[in-house]
Design a protein around this motif. Structure first.
Motif, mmCIF file in Angstrom:
data_model
loop_
_atom_site.group_PDB
_atom_site.id
_atom_site.type_symbol
_atom_site.label_atom_id
_atom_site.label_comp_id
_atom_site.label_asym_id
_atom_site.label_seq_id
_atom_site.Cartn_x
_atom_site.Cartn_y
_atom_site.Cartn_z
ATOM 1 N N VAL A 1 0.843 -1.202 0.000
ATOM 2 C CA VAL A 1 0.000 0.000 0.000
ATOM 3 C C VAL A 1 0.879 1.253 0.000
ATOM 4 N N ALA A 2 1.924 1.259 0.820
ATOM 5 C CA ALA A 2 2.814 2.420 0.889
ATOM 6 C C ALA A 2 3.455 2.689 -0.465
ATOM 7 N N ASN A 3 3.941 1.656 -1.130
ATOM 8 C CA ASN A 3 4.541 1.856 -2.456
ATOM 9 C C ASN A 3 3.520 2.381 -3.451
ATOM 10 N N LEU A 4 2.329 1.832 -3.424
ATOM 11 C CA LEU A 4 1.302 2.262 -4.372
ATOM 12 C C LEU A 4 0.864 3.700 -4.097
ATOM 13 N N ARG A 5 0.704 4.069 -2.824
ATOM 14 C CA ARG A 5 0.279 5.428 -2.495
ATOM 15 C C ARG A 5 1.381 6.457 -2.761
ATOM 16 N N GLU A 6 2.616 6.096 -2.445
ATOM 17 C CA GLU A 6 3.695 7.079 -2.541
ATOM 18 C C GLU A 6 4.402 7.078 -3.894
ATOM 19 N N ALA A 7 4.552 5.917 -4.508
ATOM 20 C CA ALA A 7 5.303 5.829 -5.761
ATOM 21 C C ALA A 7 4.434 5.455 -6.957
ATOM 22 N N GLY A 8 3.264 4.922 -6.688
ATOM 23 C CA GLY A 8 2.366 4.540 -7.764
ATOM 24 C C GLY A 8 2.593 3.142 -8.321
ATOM 25 N N ASP A 9 3.648 2.476 -7.857
ATOM 26 C CA ASP A 9 3.902 1.116 -8.313
ATOM 27 C C ASP A 9 4.716 0.353 -7.280
ATOM 28 N N GLU A 10 4.987 -0.912 -7.604
ATOM 29 C CA GLU A 10 5.740 -1.786 -6.718
ATOM 30 C C GLU A 10 6.987 -2.279 -7.428
ATOM 31 N N VAL A 11 7.925 -2.811 -6.664
ATOM 32 C CA VAL A 11 9.123 -3.393 -7.243
ATOM 33 C C VAL A 11 8.855 -4.885 -7.421
ATOM 34 N N LEU A 12 8.746 -5.314 -8.665
ATOM 35 C CA LEU A 12 8.424 -6.701 -8.959
ATOM 36 C C LEU A 12 9.692 -7.492 -9.264
ATOM 37 N N TYR A 13 9.690 -8.745 -8.889
ATOM 38 C CA TYR A 13 10.770 -9.653 -9.245
ATOM 39 C C TYR A 13 10.515 -10.086 -10.683
ATOM 40 N N THR A 14 11.428 -9.740 -11.571
ATOM 41 C CA THR A 14 11.191 -9.948 -13.002
ATOM 42 C C THR A 14 11.876 -11.176 -13.567
ATOM 43 N N ASN A 15 12.695 -11.853 -12.801
ATOM 44 C CA ASN A 15 13.455 -12.985 -13.332
ATOM 45 C C ASN A 15 12.710 -14.310 -13.247
ATOM 46 N N SER A 16 11.409 -14.253 -13.326
ATOM 47 C CA SER A 16 10.617 -15.478 -13.375
ATOM 48 C C SER A 16 9.301 -15.176 -14.083
ATOM 49 N N PRO A 17 8.677 -16.186 -14.620
ATOM 50 C CA PRO A 17 7.359 -15.967 -15.219
ATOM 51 C C PRO A 17 6.336 -15.702 -14.115
ATOM 52 N N LYS A 18 5.121 -15.393 -14.532
ATOM 53 C CA LYS A 18 4.055 -15.213 -13.551
ATOM 54 C C LYS A 18 3.969 -16.468 -12.698
ATOM 55 N N ILE A 19 3.867 -16.265 -11.392
ATOM 56 C CA ILE A 19 3.845 -17.430 -10.503
ATOM 57 C C ILE A 19 2.543 -17.575 -9.750
ATOM 58 N N PHE A 20 1.830 -16.491 -9.597
ATOM 59 C CA PHE A 20 0.563 -16.544 -8.879
ATOM 60 C C PHE A 20 -0.546 -16.503 -9.925
ATOM 61 N N ARG A 21 -0.974 -17.654 -10.339
ATOM 62 C CA ARG A 21 -1.985 -17.753 -11.382
ATOM 63 C C ARG A 21 -3.307 -18.176 -10.767
ATOM 64 N N SER A 22 -4.349 -17.773 -11.421
ATOM 65 C CA SER A 22 -5.677 -18.166 -10.991
ATOM 66 C C SER A 22 -5.842 -19.664 -11.183
ATOM 67 N N LYS A 23 -6.567 -20.312 -10.303
ATOM 68 C CA LYS A 23 -6.819 -21.746 -10.426
ATOM 69 C C LYS A 23 -8.033 -22.023 -11.311
ATOM 70 N N ARG A 24 -8.673 -20.952 -11.779
ATOM 71 C CA ARG A 24 -9.821 -21.151 -12.655
ATOM 72 C C ARG A 24 -9.336 -21.597 -14.026
ATOM 73 N N SER A 25 -10.049 -22.508 -14.660
ATOM 74 C CA SER A 25 -9.624 -23.058 -15.949
ATOM 75 C C SER A 25 -9.834 -22.072 -17.109
ATOM 76 N N ASP A 26 -10.682 -21.043 -16.931
ATOM 77 C CA ASP A 26 -10.940 -20.110 -18.016
ATOM 78 C C ASP A 26 -9.976 -18.925 -18.012
ATOM 79 N N VAL A 27 -8.974 -18.947 -17.171
ATOM 80 C CA VAL A 27 -8.020 -17.843 -17.102
ATOM 81 C C VAL A 27 -6.710 -18.240 -17.728
#
Length: 191
Positions: A165-191
């Motif tokens: 929340v602090a990063n989003l309110r103050e900087a507008g974004d977050e520092v993401l770890y970019t050296n991997s593909p998306k890891i938190f995926r939806s468990k729904r089959s239509d996504v």
């Protein structure tokens, strides 16, 4: 009253019950780590803007962290425990409320960003270390308030969320770890 007792000069300390323990005893290590966490949260408080509702939340949480340390420092049920389950429930409500302000996580978040977010991430990692110390203490002693472990576990989650929340309110974004593909995926089959 003198501030120094000289008990520590030989590597020992006295806890609330009067029992004498070595300074590297797991009980002392546990509440000492909680003390460190409380101080780091205090530092983070100096960075939270006064107008943010989070400031009042963290002021209360710092009191509860102190209660956790107090409960860990008292062996053999020398007095009733201070931290109650209601504190855990309240923390869960705060987490759920602040999560609504953050986007869905698809990548790991790297600690950092704004000074406030970085300080909250430091607090989060110390909370995790405190949790590990408490688990070790619990494996060696039965007289531990079980709510302390639960609270510290939830606290690390809370600190993670409000760092986001602090990063989003103050900087507008977050520092993401970019050296991997998306890891938190939806468990729904239509996504």
């Amino acid at each position: 009253m003198r501030i120094y007792t000289k008990y520590g000069d030989t590597g020992y300390t006295r806890i609330v019950s009067g029992k004498r323990l070595k300074k590297d005893d797991i009980r002392v290590e546990s509440y000492g780590t909680i003390d460190e966490l409380c101080a780091i949260v205090g530092q983070a408080l100096t960075l939270i803007p006064d107008e943010w509702e989070i400031k009042q939340e963290v002021l209360l949480i710092q009191q509860e962290i102190f209660d956790c340390g107090s409960d860990l420092a008292v062996p053999d049920f020398h007095r009733p425990f201070k931290l109650k389950q209601e504190a855990v429930v309240h923390l869960e409500k705060l987490i759920d409320s602040h999560l609504k302000e953050t986007p869905k996580i698809e990548h790991f978040i790297i600690p950092g960003g704004t000074p406030l977010a970085a300080q909250l991430h430091i607090a989060r990692t110390v909370a995790r270390r405190a949790e590990r110390r408490i688990v070790t203490l619990m494996s060696q002693s039965e007289d531990i308030n079980p709510q302390v472990l639960v609270y510290i576990n939830r606290l690390s989650d809370y600190l993670f969320v409000i760092a986001r929340v602090a990063n989003l309110r103050e900087a507008g974004d977050e520092v993401l770890y970019t050296n991997s593909p998306k890891i938190f995926r939806s468990k729904r089959s239509d996504v």
